[in-house]
Design a protein around this motif. Structure first.
Motif, PDB file in Angstrom:
ATOM      1  N   LEU A  50       0.828  -1.209   0.000  1.00  0.00           N
ATOM      2  CA  LEU A  50       0.000   0.000   0.000  1.00  0.00           C
ATOM      3  C   LEU A  50       0.864   1.261   0.000  1.00  0.00           C
ATOM      4  O   LEU A  50       0.573   2.228  -0.709  1.00  0.00           O
ATOM      5  CB  LEU A  50      -0.941   0.002   1.209  1.00  0.00           C
ATOM      6  N   ALA A  51       1.938   1.224   0.792  1.00  0.00           N
ATOM      7  CA  ALA A  51       2.844   2.382   0.831  1.00  0.00           C
ATOM      8  C   ALA A  51       3.484   2.603  -0.542  1.00  0.00           C
ATOM      9  O   ALA A  51       3.615   3.741  -1.004  1.00  0.00           O
ATOM     10  CB  ALA A  51       3.914   2.185   1.896  1.00  0.00           C
ATOM     11  N   GLU A  52       3.862   1.521  -1.203  1.00  0.00           N
ATOM     12  CA  GLU A  52       4.414   1.627  -2.559  1.00  0.00           C
ATOM     13  C   GLU A  52       3.406   2.241  -3.522  1.00  0.00           C
ATOM     14  O   GLU A  52       3.773   2.948  -4.466  1.00  0.00           O
ATOM     15  CB  GLU A  52       4.820   0.240  -3.083  1.00  0.00           C
ATOM     16  N   LEU A  53       2.127   1.972  -3.280  1.00  0.00           N
ATOM     17  CA  LEU A  53       1.061   2.465  -4.148  1.00  0.00           C
ATOM     18  C   LEU A  53       0.615   3.878  -3.791  1.00  0.00           C
ATOM     19  O   LEU A  53      -0.314   4.408  -4.393  1.00  0.00           O
ATOM     20  CB  LEU A  53      -0.141   1.509  -4.090  1.00  0.00           C
ATOM     21  N   GLY A  54       1.270   4.473  -2.796  1.00  0.00           N
ATOM     22  CA  GLY A  54       0.989   5.864  -2.469  1.00  0.00           C
ATOM     23  C   GLY A  54       0.123   6.111  -1.259  1.00  0.00           C
ATOM     24  O   GLY A  54      -0.153   7.263  -0.915  1.00  0.00           O
ATOM     25  N   VAL A  55      -0.336   5.047  -0.596  1.00  0.00           N
ATOM     26  CA  VAL A  55      -1.135   5.224   0.618  1.00  0.00           C
ATOM     27  C   VAL A  55      -0.245   5.793   1.723  1.00  0.00           C
ATOM     28  O   VAL A  55       0.885   5.346   1.909  1.00  0.00           O
ATOM     29  CB  VAL A  55      -1.753   3.883   1.057  1.00  0.00           C
ATOM     30  N   ARG A  56      -0.744   6.779   2.432  1.00  0.00           N
ATOM     31  CA  ARG A  56       0.040   7.406   3.500  1.00  0.00           C
ATOM     32  C   ARG A  56      -0.634   7.302   4.868  1.00  0.00           C
ATOM     33  O   ARG A  56      -0.003   7.571   5.889  1.00  0.00           O
ATOM     34  CB  ARG A  56       0.305   8.883   3.155  1.00  0.00           C
ATOM     35  N   HIS A  57      -1.905   6.952   4.907  1.00  0.00           N
ATOM     36  CA  HIS A  57      -2.628   6.844   6.178  1.00  0.00           C
ATOM     37  C   HIS A  57      -3.181   5.430   6.316  1.00  0.00           C
ATOM     38  O   HIS A  57      -3.912   4.952   5.440  1.00  0.00           O
ATOM     39  CB  HIS A  57      -3.775   7.857   6.245  1.00  0.00           C
ATOM     40  N   VAL A  58      -2.829   4.753   7.421  1.00  0.00           N
ATOM     41  CA  VAL A  58      -3.347   3.412   7.691  1.00  0.00           C
ATOM     42  C   VAL A  58      -3.919   3.377   9.100  1.00  0.00           C
ATOM     43  O   VAL A  58      -3.526   4.168   9.968  1.00  0.00           O
ATOM     44  CB  VAL A  58      -2.261   2.332   7.524  1.00  0.00           C
ATOM     45  N   ALA A  59      -4.842   2.451   9.318  1.00  0.00           N
ATOM     46  CA  ALA A  59      -5.514   2.369  10.614  1.00  0.00           C
ATOM     47  C   ALA A  59      -5.563   0.939  11.107  1.00  0.00           C
ATOM     48  O   ALA A  59      -5.634  -0.017  10.321  1.00  0.00           O
ATOM     49  CB  ALA A  59      -6.930   2.922  10.519  1.00  0.00           C
ATOM     50  N   GLU A  60      -5.538   0.802  12.423  1.00  0.00           N
ATOM     51  CA  GLU A  60      -5.652  -0.489  13.098  1.00  0.00           C
ATOM     52  C   GLU A  60      -6.626  -0.349  14.261  1.00  0.00           C
ATOM     53  O   GLU A  60      -6.827   0.753  14.783  1.00  0.00           O
ATOM     54  CB  GLU A  60      -4.286  -0.931  13.630  1.00  0.00           C
ATOM     55  N   ASN A  61      -7.212  -1.479  14.675  1.00  0.00           N
ATOM     56  CA  ASN A  61      -8.164  -1.398  15.794  1.00  0.00           C
ATOM     57  C   ASN A  61      -7.833  -2.308  16.966  1.00  0.00           C
ATOM     58  O   ASN A  61      -8.548  -2.309  17.956  1.00  0.00           O
ATOM     59  CB  ASN A  61      -9.584  -1.683  15.305  1.00  0.00           C
ATOM     60  N   ARG A  62      -6.732  -3.077  16.857  1.00  0.00           N
ATOM     61  CA  ARG A  62      -6.308  -3.944  17.972  1.00  0.00           C
ATOM     62  C   ARG A  62      -4.811  -3.771  18.187  1.00  0.00           C
ATOM     63  O   ARG A  62      -4.014  -4.006  17.270  1.00  0.00           O
ATOM     64  CB  ARG A  62      -6.617  -5.407  17.666  1.00  0.00           C
ATOM     65  N   ASP A  63      -4.438  -3.399  19.388  1.00  0.00           N
ATOM     66  CA  ASP A  63      -3.023  -3.138  19.648  1.00  0.00           C
ATOM     67  C   ASP A  63      -2.160  -4.371  19.448  1.00  0.00           C
ATOM     68  O   ASP A  63      -1.034  -4.273  18.944  1.00  0.00           O
ATOM     69  CB  ASP A  63      -2.843  -2.612  21.077  1.00  0.00           C
ATOM     70  N   GLN A  64      -2.669  -5.548  19.798  1.00  0.00           N
ATOM     71  CA  GLN A  64      -1.832  -6.745  19.680  1.00  0.00           C
ATOM     72  C   GLN A  64      -1.468  -7.034  18.222  1.00  0.00           C
ATOM     73  O   GLN A  64      -0.441  -7.661  17.945  1.00  0.00           O
ATOM     74  CB  GLN A  64      -2.498  -7.963  20.326  1.00  0.00           C
ATOM     75  N   ASP A  65      -2.283  -6.585  17.288  1.00  0.00           N
ATOM     76  CA  ASP A  65      -1.949  -6.704  15.865  1.00  0.00           C
ATOM     77  C   ASP A  65      -1.155  -5.493  15.391  1.00  0.00           C
ATOM     78  O   ASP A  65      -0.224  -5.611  14.588  1.00  0.00           O
ATOM     79  CB  ASP A  65      -3.221  -6.811  15.020  1.00  0.00           C
ATOM     80  N   ALA A  66      -1.548  -4.332  15.863  1.00  0.00           N
ATOM     81  CA  ALA A  66      -0.983  -3.078  15.357  1.00  0.00           C
ATOM     82  C   ALA A  66       0.469  -2.872  15.774  1.00  0.00           C
ATOM     83  O   ALA A  66       1.292  -2.430  14.963  1.00  0.00           O
ATOM     84  CB  ALA A  66      -1.826  -1.897  15.827  1.00  0.00           C
ATOM     85  N   ALA A  67       0.794  -3.156  17.020  1.00  0.00           N
ATOM     86  CA  ALA A  67       2.133  -2.841  17.524  1.00  0.00           C
ATOM     87  C   ALA A  67       3.244  -3.527  16.728  1.00  0.00           C
ATOM     88  O   ALA A  67       4.177  -2.864  16.266  1.00  0.00           O
ATOM     89  CB  ALA A  67       2.231  -3.172  19.013  1.00  0.00           C
TER      90      ALA A  67
END
Length: 239
Positions: A50-67
């Motif tokens: 996604l970053a390669e494709l130009g996305v700059r904002h990402v979101a997560e909803n669970r810390d155990q996955d996000a961290a």
């Protein structure tokens, strides 16, 4: 990996077209609306694509996955949004990587976020999650502060060290007077945003709309839309 990149690129293009068309229909410039891709349950490799494709904002909803995902992608030029219900025992971890916490809904959470932001030497952008399925002073089924509690909570965030009051967020409610009326729900959020900005002029972010209802959110005036499945697809959780 090339197949996955092609898949994500095609999905992203479709979502971009939907946002552009919704902006045009609402008489708004496309740059008025920021796309946040919700990467929950998807691996760090997808975030990299996604970053390669130009996305700059990402979101997560669970810390155990996000961290661990944020740690694996710390070299990328990304802004991380935490959008899930946040327990105070996860705040120290979240404060280490999130740029925005969009689910601030109670004073105890504000106190904990402020303490950990200061400890980490960071400033966290905060959005108050508004529960449009709640009574004037209750909390919603999926978290969130009732409309009547916005003013007091906003003042608390604005005065807390390490925190910055950036605006409001909501999820279209499944129950109550706005159930099935996404556009009306998002218009209500915009009215609440207008009220908030009278006291806090810099709190201009309005985060609303997901894969199924982003057009209604853009029509209502949302500044940020949170899109997951329309970009990443619906598939089994990866380990």
């Amino acid at each position: 990996m090339t197949d996955r990149k092609d898949e994500l690129a095609a999905n992203l293009a479709k979502v971009e077209r939907r946002i552009a068309d919704a902006c045009a229909a609402a008489g708004r410039p496309r740059e008025d609306v920021t796309l946040i891709v919700v990467t929950k349950t998807y691996p760090a490799s997808d975030v990299r694509i996604l970053a390669e494709l130009g996305v700059r904002h990402v979101a997560e909803n669970r810390d155990q996955d996000a961290a661990p995902k944020a740690a694996a992608c710390m070299d990328l030029p990304l802004t991380w949004h935490f959008v899930g219900q946040l327990q105070t025992n996860k705040v120290r971890s979240v404060a280490g990587y999130a740029d925005f916490v969009q689910s601030v809904d109670r004073s105890k959470l504000v106190t904990a976020l402020s303490k950990e932001a200061v400890r980490a030497g960071r400033e966290l952008g905060c959005l108050l999650q508004v529960a449009l399925d709640a009574g004037e002073s209750e909390r919603g089924e999926r978290g969130g502060v009732a409309p009547g509690g916005i003013g007091e909570l906003a003042d608390l965030v604005a005065g807390a060290p390490g925190l910055r009051l950036d605006g409001l967020m909501t999820v279209a409610p499944l129950t109550g007077e706005y159930a099935g009326r996404e556009q009306a729900a998002f218009e209500r959020l915009m009215d609440l945003s207008t009220d908030l900005r009278r006291s806090h002029p810099a709190a201009t972010m309005v985060s609303a709309g997901m894969s199924a209802d982003l057009e209604q959110a853009v029509a209502a005036g949302a500044t940020h839309v949170r899109v997951g499945s329309a970009v990443l697809g619906v598939r089994p959780r990866l380990g």
